[in-house]
Motif scaffolding. Structure first.
Motif, PDB file in Angstrom:
ATOM      1  N   SER A   9       0.748  -1.322   0.106  1.00  0.00           N
ATOM      2  CA  SER A   9       0.049  -0.054  -0.004  1.00  0.00           C
ATOM      3  C   SER A   9       0.722   1.363   0.070  1.00  0.00           C
ATOM      4  CB  SER A   9      -1.009   0.046   1.102  1.00  0.00           C
ATOM      5  OG  SER A   9      -1.883  -0.953   1.219  1.00  0.00           O
ATOM      6  N   ALA A  10       0.485   2.092  -1.086  1.00  0.00           N
ATOM      7  CA  ALA A  10       1.519   3.369  -1.169  1.00  0.00           C
ATOM      8  C   ALA A  10       1.516   4.219   0.143  1.00  0.00           C
ATOM      9  CB  ALA A  10       1.138   4.161  -2.416  1.00  0.00           C
ATOM     10  N   CYS A  11       0.322   4.197   0.890  1.00  0.00           N
ATOM     11  CA  CYS A  11       0.364   5.268   1.946  1.00  0.00           C
ATOM     12  C   CYS A  11       1.345   4.857   2.976  1.00  0.00           C
ATOM     13  CB  CYS A  11      -1.033   5.335   2.486  1.00  0.00           C
ATOM     14  SG  CYS A  11      -1.634   3.573   3.224  1.00  0.00           S
ATOM     15  N   LEU A  12       1.484   3.492   3.213  1.00  0.00           N
ATOM     16  CA  LEU A  12       2.641   2.987   4.111  1.00  0.00           C
ATOM     17  C   LEU A  12       3.994   3.342   3.716  1.00  0.00           C
ATOM     18  CD1 LEU A  12       1.098  -0.730   4.613  1.00  0.00           C
ATOM     19  CD2 LEU A  12       0.673   1.207   5.989  1.00  0.00           C
ATOM     20  N   LEU A  13       4.218   3.542   2.520  1.00  0.00           N
ATOM     21  CA  LEU A  13       5.546   4.100   2.129  1.00  0.00           C
ATOM     22  C   LEU A  13       5.694   5.389   2.199  1.00  0.00           C
ATOM     23  CD1 LEU A  13       5.726   1.693  -1.188  1.00  0.00           C
ATOM     24  CD2 LEU A  13       6.816   1.289   1.128  1.00  0.00           C
ATOM     25  N   GLY A  14       4.611   6.149   2.587  1.00  0.00           N
ATOM     26  CA  GLY A  14       4.765   7.689   2.920  1.00  0.00           C
ATOM     27  C   GLY A  14       4.170   8.573   1.661  1.00  0.00           C
ATOM     28  N   GLU A  15       3.367   7.767   0.532  1.00  0.00           N
ATOM     29  CA  GLU A  15       2.911   8.427  -0.226  1.00  0.00           C
ATOM     30  C   GLU A  15       1.450   9.052   0.218  1.00  0.00           C
ATOM     31  OE1 GLU A  15       3.623   8.994  -3.516  1.00  0.00           O
ATOM     32  OE2 GLU A  15       5.413   8.011  -3.139  1.00  0.00           O
ATOM     33  N   ASN A  16       1.316  10.336  -0.123  1.00  0.00           N
ATOM     34  CA  ASN A  16       0.062  11.041   0.522  1.00  0.00           C
ATOM     35  C   ASN A  16      -1.228  10.749  -0.476  1.00  0.00           C
ATOM     36  OD1 ASN A  16       1.504  12.389   2.524  1.00  0.00           O
ATOM     37  ND2 ASN A  16       2.195  14.002   1.215  1.00  0.00           N
ATOM     38  N   CYS A  17      -1.652   9.364  -0.280  1.00  0.00           N
ATOM     39  CA  CYS A  17      -2.820   8.959  -0.916  1.00  0.00           C
ATOM     40  C   CYS A  17      -3.949   8.537   0.075  1.00  0.00           C
ATOM     41  CB  CYS A  17      -2.244   7.975  -1.851  1.00  0.00           C
ATOM     42  SG  CYS A  17      -1.677   6.429  -1.075  1.00  0.00           S
ATOM     43  N   GLY A  22      -3.086  12.649   3.769  1.00  0.00           N
ATOM     44  CA  GLY A  22      -1.923  12.406   4.198  1.00  0.00           C
ATOM     45  C   GLY A  22      -1.574  11.195   3.940  1.00  0.00           C
ATOM     46  N   ASN A  23      -0.511  10.449   5.004  1.00  0.00           N
ATOM     47  CA  ASN A  23      -0.155   8.896   4.493  1.00  0.00           C
ATOM     48  C   ASN A  23      -0.125   8.151   5.928  1.00  0.00           C
ATOM     49  OD1 ASN A  23       2.436   9.275   5.988  1.00  0.00           O
ATOM     50  ND2 ASN A  23       2.724  10.859   4.405  1.00  0.00           N
ATOM     51  N   ASN A  24       0.276   7.135   5.693  1.00  0.00           N
ATOM     52  CA  ASN A  24       0.277   6.045   7.039  1.00  0.00           C
ATOM     53  C   ASN A  24       1.894   5.574   6.954  1.00  0.00           C
ATOM     54  OD1 ASN A  24      -2.419   6.045   7.849  1.00  0.00           O
ATOM     55  ND2 ASN A  24      -2.693   5.226   5.936  1.00  0.00           N
ATOM     56  N   LYS A  25       2.840   6.481   6.869  1.00  0.00           N
ATOM     57  CA  LYS A  25       4.328   5.919   6.753  1.00  0.00           C
ATOM     58  C   LYS A  25       4.565   5.014   7.916  1.00  0.00           C
ATOM     59  CE  LYS A  25       8.908   7.864   5.698  1.00  0.00           C
ATOM     60  NZ  LYS A  25       9.479   9.224   5.688  1.00  0.00           N
ATOM     61  N   ASN A  26       5.349   3.919   7.335  1.00  0.00           N
ATOM     62  CA  ASN A  26       5.478   3.097   8.420  1.00  0.00           C
ATOM     63  C   ASN A  26       6.999   2.374   8.165  1.00  0.00           C
ATOM     64  OD1 ASN A  26       6.143   0.304   9.289  1.00  0.00           O
ATOM     65  ND2 ASN A  26       3.864   0.391   9.803  1.00  0.00           N
ATOM     66  N   GLU A  27       8.164   2.816   8.972  1.00  0.00           N
ATOM     67  CA  GLU A  27       9.458   2.694   8.716  1.00  0.00           C
ATOM     68  C   GLU A  27       9.689   0.923   8.497  1.00  0.00           C
ATOM     69  OE1 GLU A  27      11.580   4.508   7.943  1.00  0.00           O
ATOM     70  OE2 GLU A  27      10.271   6.301   8.298  1.00  0.00           O
ATOM     71  N   LYS A  28       9.035  -0.010   9.230  1.00  0.00           N
ATOM     72  CA  LYS A  28       9.183  -1.256   9.185  1.00  0.00           C
ATOM     73  C   LYS A  28       8.710  -1.997   7.821  1.00  0.00           C
ATOM     74  CE  LYS A  28       9.004  -3.510  13.569  1.00  0.00           C
ATOM     75  NZ  LYS A  28       8.355  -4.533  14.550  1.00  0.00           N
ATOM     76  N   VAL A  29       7.712  -1.223   7.197  1.00  0.00           N
ATOM     77  CA  VAL A  29       7.274  -1.464   5.816  1.00  0.00           C
ATOM     78  C   VAL A  29       8.345  -1.171   5.015  1.00  0.00           C
ATOM     79  CG1 VAL A  29       5.600  -1.164   4.247  1.00  0.00           C
ATOM     80  CG2 VAL A  29       4.762  -1.608   6.608  1.00  0.00           C
ATOM     81  N   ILE A  30       8.725   0.350   5.080  1.00  0.00           N
ATOM     82  CA  ILE A  30       9.875   0.712   4.213  1.00  0.00           C
ATOM     83  C   ILE A  30      11.033  -0.163   4.207  1.00  0.00           C
ATOM     84  CG2 ILE A  30      11.201   2.646   3.825  1.00  0.00           C
ATOM     85  CD1 ILE A  30       8.726   4.539   4.855  1.00  0.00           C
ATOM     86  N   ALA A  31      11.362  -0.673   5.259  1.00  0.00           N
ATOM     87  CA  ALA A  31      12.697  -1.469   5.351  1.00  0.00           C
ATOM     88  C   ALA A  31      12.448  -2.723   4.708  1.00  0.00           C
ATOM     89  CB  ALA A  31      12.818  -1.587   6.933  1.00  0.00           C
ATOM     90  N   LEU A  32      11.356  -3.232   4.232  1.00  0.00           N
ATOM     91  CA  LEU A  32      11.154  -4.402   3.446  1.00  0.00           C
ATOM     92  C   LEU A  32      12.076  -4.380   2.046  1.00  0.00           C
ATOM     93  CD1 LEU A  32       7.327  -5.041   4.149  1.00  0.00           C
ATOM     94  CD2 LEU A  32       9.338  -6.622   5.008  1.00  0.00           C
ATOM     95  N   SER A  33      12.331  -2.849   1.754  1.00  0.00           N
ATOM     96  CA  SER A  33      12.760  -2.812   0.590  1.00  0.00           C
ATOM     97  C   SER A  33      14.210  -3.332   0.519  1.00  0.00           C
ATOM     98  CB  SER A  33      13.087  -1.354   0.179  1.00  0.00           C
ATOM     99  OG  SER A  33      13.477  -0.749   0.897  1.00  0.00           O
ATOM    100  N   ASP A  34      14.794  -3.783   1.695  1.00  0.00           N
ATOM    101  CA  ASP A  34      16.057  -4.361   1.699  1.00  0.00           C
ATOM    102  C   ASP A  34      15.917  -5.917   1.263  1.00  0.00           C
ATOM    103  OD1 ASP A  34      16.922  -2.062   3.110  1.00  0.00           O
ATOM    104  OD2 ASP A  34      16.878  -2.977   5.185  1.00  0.00           O
ATOM    105  N   LYS A  35      14.999  -6.435   1.357  1.00  0.00           N
ATOM    106  CA  LYS A  35      14.983  -7.887   0.850  1.00  0.00           C
ATOM    107  C   LYS A  35      13.991  -7.809  -0.404  1.00  0.00           C
ATOM    108  CE  LYS A  35      15.801  -9.935   5.363  1.00  0.00           C
ATOM    109  NZ  LYS A  35      16.897 -10.747   4.971  1.00  0.00           N
ATOM    110  N   PHE A  36      12.893  -7.193  -0.499  1.00  0.00           N
ATOM    111  CA  PHE A  36      12.066  -7.319  -1.591  1.00  0.00           C
ATOM    112  C   PHE A  36      11.989  -6.084  -2.593  1.00  0.00           C
ATOM    113  CE2 PHE A  36      10.592  -9.256   2.418  1.00  0.00           C
ATOM    114  CZ  PHE A  36       9.940 -10.676   1.946  1.00  0.00           C
ATOM    115  N   GLU A  37      11.491  -6.293  -3.805  1.00  0.00           N
ATOM    116  CA  GLU A  37      11.339  -5.251  -4.721  1.00  0.00           C
ATOM    117  C   GLU A  37       9.933  -5.032  -4.475  1.00  0.00           C
ATOM    118  OE1 GLU A  37      10.808  -4.314  -9.400  1.00  0.00           O
ATOM    119  OE2 GLU A  37      12.282  -5.994  -8.642  1.00  0.00           O
ATOM    120  N   ILE A  38       9.707  -3.575  -3.881  1.00  0.00           N
ATOM    121  CA  ILE A  38       8.421  -3.128  -3.566  1.00  0.00           C
ATOM    122  C   ILE A  38       7.755  -2.573  -4.888  1.00  0.00           C
ATOM    123  CG2 ILE A  38       7.345  -1.400  -2.061  1.00  0.00           C
ATOM    124  CD1 ILE A  38       9.330  -2.325   0.040  1.00  0.00           C
ATOM    125  N   ILE A  39       6.462  -2.810  -5.030  1.00  0.00           N
ATOM    126  CA  ILE A  39       5.607  -2.295  -5.761  1.00  0.00           C
ATOM    127  C   ILE A  39       4.506  -1.687  -5.227  1.00  0.00           C
ATOM    128  CG2 ILE A  39       4.331  -2.824  -8.119  1.00  0.00           C
ATOM    129  CD1 ILE A  39       5.564  -5.194  -8.157  1.00  0.00           C
TER     130      ILE A  39
END
Length: 149
Positions: A9-17, A22-39
């Motif tokens: 969900s783009a809102c979890l990545l800090g997108e204002n959608c 606003g957004n629901n930015k979540n650092e733990k979710v963003i950190a998943l980019s270390d192991k996954f290609e996030i779409i």
């Protein structure tokens, strides 16, 4: 090394959608980019809904805005577009915003706009699940890391 692609969900990545703009930015979710290609995905935006927009909840299998407008068709369109992206990317799973009328999985708001939650799934989460895509909420990122390591 090729990373597994996952929808998020783009809102979890800090997108204002988010409905409020606003957004629901979540650092733990963003950190998943270390192991996954996030779409990033926002089914509500894909369905043509504006930002900001009136809050929506599911009642009797349909999605209504707080002012009573039936938005089911827009939510279904966004869900179908999200499923298309998931299939094109061959994504085995998605990390979606909990409790959302699009993305909630297991618990959603009850349709009364009172903050009460009931068992149920958002429109997109249900469609993805029905198509064998595993769904995780933002509070389940540790489980996701464990399953796909």
């Amino acid at each position: 090394m090729v990373k597994t692609k996952i929808l998020v969900s783009a809102c979890l990545l800090g997108e204002n959608c988010k409905y409020s703009g606003g957004n629901n930015k979540n650092e733990k979710v963003i950190a998943l980019s270390d192991k996954f290609e996030i779409i990033p995905v926002c089914p509500e935006c894909f369905g043509g809904l504006p930002i900001p927009r009136v809050p929506s909840e599911i009642k009797d299998g349909k999605v209504y805005s707080k002012n009573g407008e039936d938005l089911t068709e827009a939510f279904m369109s966004g869900a179908e577009q999200t499923l298309y992206i998931a299939k094109e990317a061959n994504a085995p799973c998605a990390v979606l915003k909990e409790n959302s009328p699009s993305c909630g999985f297991g618990k959603i708001y009850d349709g009364t706009f009172s903050g009460n939650k009931i068992d149920g799934n958002g429109i997109t989460a249900q469609l993805l699940f029905d198509n064998e895509i595993q769904i995780f909420g933002e509070s389940q990122t540790d489980k996701l890391r464990y399953l796909y390591e």
